[in-house]
Design an enzyme around this catalytic site. Structure first.
Site, short mmCIF file in Angstrom:
data_model
loop_
_atom_site.label_atom_id
_atom_site.label_comp_id
_atom_site.label_asym_id
_atom_site.label_seq_id
_atom_site.Cartn_x
_atom_site.Cartn_y
_atom_site.Cartn_z
N TRP A 132 -4.13 -30.24 4.13
CA TRP A 132 -4.90 -31.01 2.98
C TRP A 132 -3.78 -31.88 2.14
O TRP A 132 -2.84 -31.03 1.54
CB TRP A 132 -5.92 -30.25 2.54
CG TRP A 132 -6.59 -30.95 1.18
CD1 TRP A 132 -7.29 -32.05 1.46
CD2 TRP A 132 -6.89 -30.29 0.04
NE1 TRP A 132 -7.97 -32.24 0.12
CE2 TRP A 132 -7.63 -31.18 -0.57
CE3 TRP A 132 -6.68 -29.17 -0.67
CZ2 TRP A 132 -8.33 -31.22 -1.82
CZ3 TRP A 132 -7.00 -29.05 -1.98
CH2 TRP A 132 -7.96 -29.90 -2.51
N ASP A 213 -7.41 -20.33 2.58
CA ASP A 213 -8.21 -21.49 2.21
C ASP A 213 -9.06 -21.63 3.00
O ASP A 213 -9.32 -21.99 4.07
CB ASP A 213 -7.28 -22.63 2.00
CG ASP A 213 -8.05 -23.98 1.18
OD1 ASP A 213 -9.11 -23.61 0.60
OD2 ASP A 213 -7.51 -24.90 1.11
N LYS A 248 -18.89 -28.27 0.30
CA LYS A 248 -19.27 -28.92 1.52
C LYS A 248 -20.49 -28.13 2.01
O LYS A 248 -21.40 -28.62 2.67
CB LYS A 248 -18.19 -28.75 2.69
CG LYS A 248 -16.81 -28.97 2.14
CD LYS A 248 -16.13 -30.38 2.12
CE LYS A 248 -15.11 -30.41 0.98
NZ LYS A 248 -14.36 -31.59 1.41
N1 PMP Z 1 -9.08 -27.01 0.59
C1 PMP Z 1 -9.27 -27.89 1.74
C2 PMP Z 1 -8.57 -27.55 2.82
C3 PMP Z 1 -9.98 -28.77 1.33
O1 PMP Z 1 -10.17 -29.98 2.64
C4 PMP Z 1 -10.64 -29.07 0.15
C5 PMP Z 1 -11.48 -30.33 -0.11
N2 PMP Z 1 -11.27 -31.54 0.41
C6 PMP Z 1 -10.44 -28.40 -0.85
C7 PMP Z 1 -9.55 -27.24 -0.55
C8 PMP Z 1 -11.02 -28.49 -2.25
O2 PMP Z 1 -12.31 -28.04 -2.39
P1 PMP Z 1 -13.19 -28.49 -3.52
O3 PMP Z 1 -13.61 -30.07 -3.39
O4 PMP Z 1 -14.31 -27.68 -3.54
O5 PMP Z 1 -12.29 -28.57 -4.68
#
Ligand code: PMP
Length: 397
Positions: A132, A213, A248
């Site tokens: 990410w 994560d 999500k």
């Molecule tokens: N970790 C990963 C792998 C993600 O894809 C995301 C969201 N795109 C997050 C963490 C962060 O999530 P949040 O929007 O709840 O901060």
């Protein structure tokens, strides 16, 4: 002369910047596959029924807006622990897990990173290659040197598992290893159970510090199966960090609601660790927000709402799978027979294998927005845009 003369203009965020470009595009057929957001068949962000009902109940029992404890709403924390560790988790029974409410998954990663920095300032952080986009920036900003371990195998369209193990074996003791618990972002390729066991073995042998994560629990194969990796780490007796998010899975993106758990060796270590995590939180934003936590606590505590949630989450998961198949079929109909892997990938994203030049062309000529790395959010497809996207991909190939 001004105080801000030396402040440089930073480049736009690679993902959120795409949305800005998309918004400015006048193409009536434009499609935004840039951000990781699940959209329904009408292309709209869904308000889940379980959330809607929970919010109605909360509004009816409207309360004064007191501060929450530093570590968050107790009912929320309890519900989340049960969800991610399982009610009968030995680690929970041993009282050796610290769980705090966080501002989304990102907030959990940052609080965890701050604590890790304090614990071991010279540690390196290893991310999957690729990962990410925000992982690297976040851990860099927390003061860490960030490196990668091999993960995506572009040739084989899968995971370079031997490369991954080899890189982890070379890591120094104390190295922090960020692992995607499920629905790997951006590739859509997850380790299978036996591979997790091998990774766990190396983590243990080399004394590495795992940071799981889990931002997409429920989007792969369901809540339990996706969360099973957490149980594996507990059973293996590892100490580890775990960030989770309801952005999500409950479509609560803007509520910024997630959690950070830290599995320690015993109750005393958990107590000491919690006291330090609280300082990290207190000095950043003092204490978290109420509304998202109240929604989640309400949904998880009520068997009926929880069942509604699981049904709705299952609906999102199954629909994404259909969209994957739908895209593959449409590509095949246009003579592209080597992209069947899209249907095998898991979660909200597909790593399309398209080059940067092809992604730019998709955007500029066809109004189809994905990241330059070839990542597309399949959860933003629908019957109304599948043909447009398939036509566009066929045109740039
Ligand atoms: N970790 C990963 C792998 C993600 O894809 C995301 C969201 N795109 C997050 C963490 C962060 O999530 P949040 O929007 O709840 O901060």
């Amino acid at each position: 002369m001004s105080l801000f003369d030396a402040v440089e203009l930073a480049p736009a965020d690679p993902i959120l910047g795409l949305t800005e470009a998309y918004n400015a595009d006048t193409n009536p057929n434009k499609v935004n596959l840039g951000v990781g957001v699940y959209l329904d068949e009408q292309g709209k962000l869904p308000l889940l029924e379980c959330v809607h009902i929970a919010e109605q109940r909360l509004a009816e029992a409207s309360k004064p807006k007191a501060y929450l404890p530093i570590d968050g709403m107790p009912a929320y924390r309890d519900a989340v622990r049960e969800l991610v560790f399982g009610a009968d988790s030995s680690a929970l029974a041993d009282k050796r897990v610290v769980t705090v409410e966080s501002l989304g998954g990102t907030g959990a990663l940052k609080v965890g990173a701050d604590l890790l920095k304090q614990m071991n300032p010279s540690a390196t952080v290893l991310l999957s290659d690729p990962s990410w986009e925000n992982h690297r920036a976040l851990f860099n900003r927390a003061g860490f040197r960030v490196d990668t371990y091999r993960y995506y195998d572009a040739e084989a369209k899968g995971i370079d598992f031997e490369g991954m193990l080899a890189d982890l074996r070379l890591a120094d003791a104390g190295t922090i290893v960020v692992l995607h618990a499920c629905c790997h972002n951006p590739t859509g390729y997850d380790l299978v159970a036996e591979q997790w066991d091998q990774v766990i073995e190396v983590l243990r042998e080399r004394n590495l510090v795992p940071f799981l994560d889990m931002a997409y629990q429920g989007f792969g194969f369901g809540l339990e199966r996706d969360g099973a990796v957490v149980g594996r780490f507990v059973e293996a007796g590892l100490e580890f960090f775990l960030s989770t998010s309801f952005s999500k899975s409950l479509s609560l993106y803007g509520e910024r609601i997630g959690s950070l758990s830290i599995v320690t060796a015993d109750e005393d270590a958990a107590k000491r660790t919690l006291s330090q995590v609280k300082i990290c939180i207190r000095t950043n934003y003092s204490n978290p927000a109420t509304h998202g936590a109240a929604i989640v606590a309400t949904v998880l505590a009520d068997p009926e709402l929880r069942a509604t949630w699981e049904r709705e989450l299952g609906g999102m998961r199954e629909r994404i799978k259909q969209l994957r198949t739908g895209l593959v079929q449409r590509l095949e109909a246009r003579g592209i027979t080597d992209m069947g892997f899209i249907a095998e990938q898991i979660g909200m994203f597909s790593y399309s294998g398209l080059t940067k030049a092809q992604m730019v062309e998709l955007r500029e000529k066809h109004g189809v927005y994905g990241t330059d790395t070839g990542r597309m959010c399949v959860a933003a497809l629908n019957d109304g845009n599948l043909d447009t996207v398939a036509d566009a991909i066929a045109a740039v190939r």
